[in-house]
Design an enzyme around this catalytic site. Structure first.
Site, short mmCIF file in Angstrom:
data_model
loop_
_atom_site.label_atom_id
_atom_site.label_comp_id
_atom_site.label_asym_id
_atom_site.label_seq_id
_atom_site.Cartn_x
_atom_site.Cartn_y
_atom_site.Cartn_z
N CYS A 120 16.17 40.84 -7.00
CA CYS A 120 16.64 39.67 -7.72
C CYS A 120 15.64 38.54 -7.53
O CYS A 120 15.23 38.26 -6.40
CB CYS A 120 18.02 39.25 -7.20
N HIS A 162 25.24 43.61 -12.31
CA HIS A 162 24.42 42.69 -11.53
C HIS A 162 24.51 41.27 -12.07
O HIS A 162 24.71 40.31 -11.30
CB HIS A 162 22.96 43.19 -11.56
N GLU A 163 24.37 41.13 -13.38
CA GLU A 163 24.38 39.79 -13.97
C GLU A 163 25.79 39.19 -14.01
O GLU A 163 25.96 38.00 -13.76
CB GLU A 163 23.79 39.83 -15.38
N HIS A 166 26.73 37.65 -10.70
CA HIS A 166 26.17 36.31 -10.48
C HIS A 166 27.17 35.23 -10.90
O HIS A 166 27.23 34.16 -10.29
CB HIS A 166 24.89 36.13 -11.29
#
Length: 205
Positions: A120, A162-163, A166
């Site tokens: 990241c 993953h996004e 966030h």
């Protein structure tokens, strides 16, 4: 943002300027982001364009709004890079067209999981192996306010997770096998194989 290793070709957006990336330790990365209110504004469009430019400039396959300092449930995803066939097969990696996702969420489909190294750009210099659901049902809003649902598998599912994480204040390292953590340099020299099997055996995770 998931960062990409040196096996990829870089691309750049010349017309739109990328935004500076926020790094770990900044509280914006640990906040639960605000929902998009449904208003499609010129400011939102500009933010999206600059996020896409940031993603391409990195280069990466996704960037979430908090990574550029914006508390909003928004992310952009795209994976059109060419990778070696051995990596594509082992990681179930298929190309993913540009997606703009607002207020996204996901849920696993079945019990299948996969473990691969992630990185990241909000935590530069390191990478670690993360076990994630291999198949998900992804849901999000488009700029037109319409809800979209799509089943994703393999690397596409990993990028979406993953996004979206966030936007809940979660960084990939929160879900990683801690013993797998290594510097980008050590990963490149020792563990840049299509799977994490050799690293798992050597590092005992």
């Amino acid at each position: 943002m998931m960062h990409m290793s040196s096996e990829l070709n870089e691309t750049h957006d010349d017309a739109v300027q990328p935004l500076p990336l926020v790094h770990v330790g900044d509280p914006v990365l640990r906040q639960v982001c605000n929902d998009w209110d449904g208003n499609d504004t010129p400011e939102l469009r500009e933010l999206i364009d600059r996020m896409v430019a940031t993603m391409h400039d990195a280069p990466g396959v996704g960037v979430a709004a908090p990574q550029v300092g914006v508390n909003l449930r928004l992310a952009v995803l795209e994976d059109m890079y060419d990778v070696p066939e051995s990596f594509a097969q082992a990681r179930e990696r298929e190309k993913l067209e540009l997606m703009v996702i607002l207020n996204p969420s996901y849920e696993p489909i079945g019990n299948r999981t996969a473990t691969h190294y992630e990185g990241c750009l909000s935590m530069p210099g390191y990478t670690a192996a993360v076990e994630r659901p291999a198949d998900i049902r992804a849901t999000w809003l488009g700029l037109d306010g319409q809800q979209h649902t799509r089943e994703l598998s393999g690397w596409q599912a990993r990028i979406f997770q993953h996004e979206t994480d966030h936007l809940a204040g979660i960084i990939y390292i929160d879900k990683a096998h801690i013993r797998s953590i290594c510097t980008d340099e050590n990963y490149a020299h020792m563990w840049a194989a299509p799977t994490a099997d050799e690293a798992r055996e050597a590092l005992h995770f």
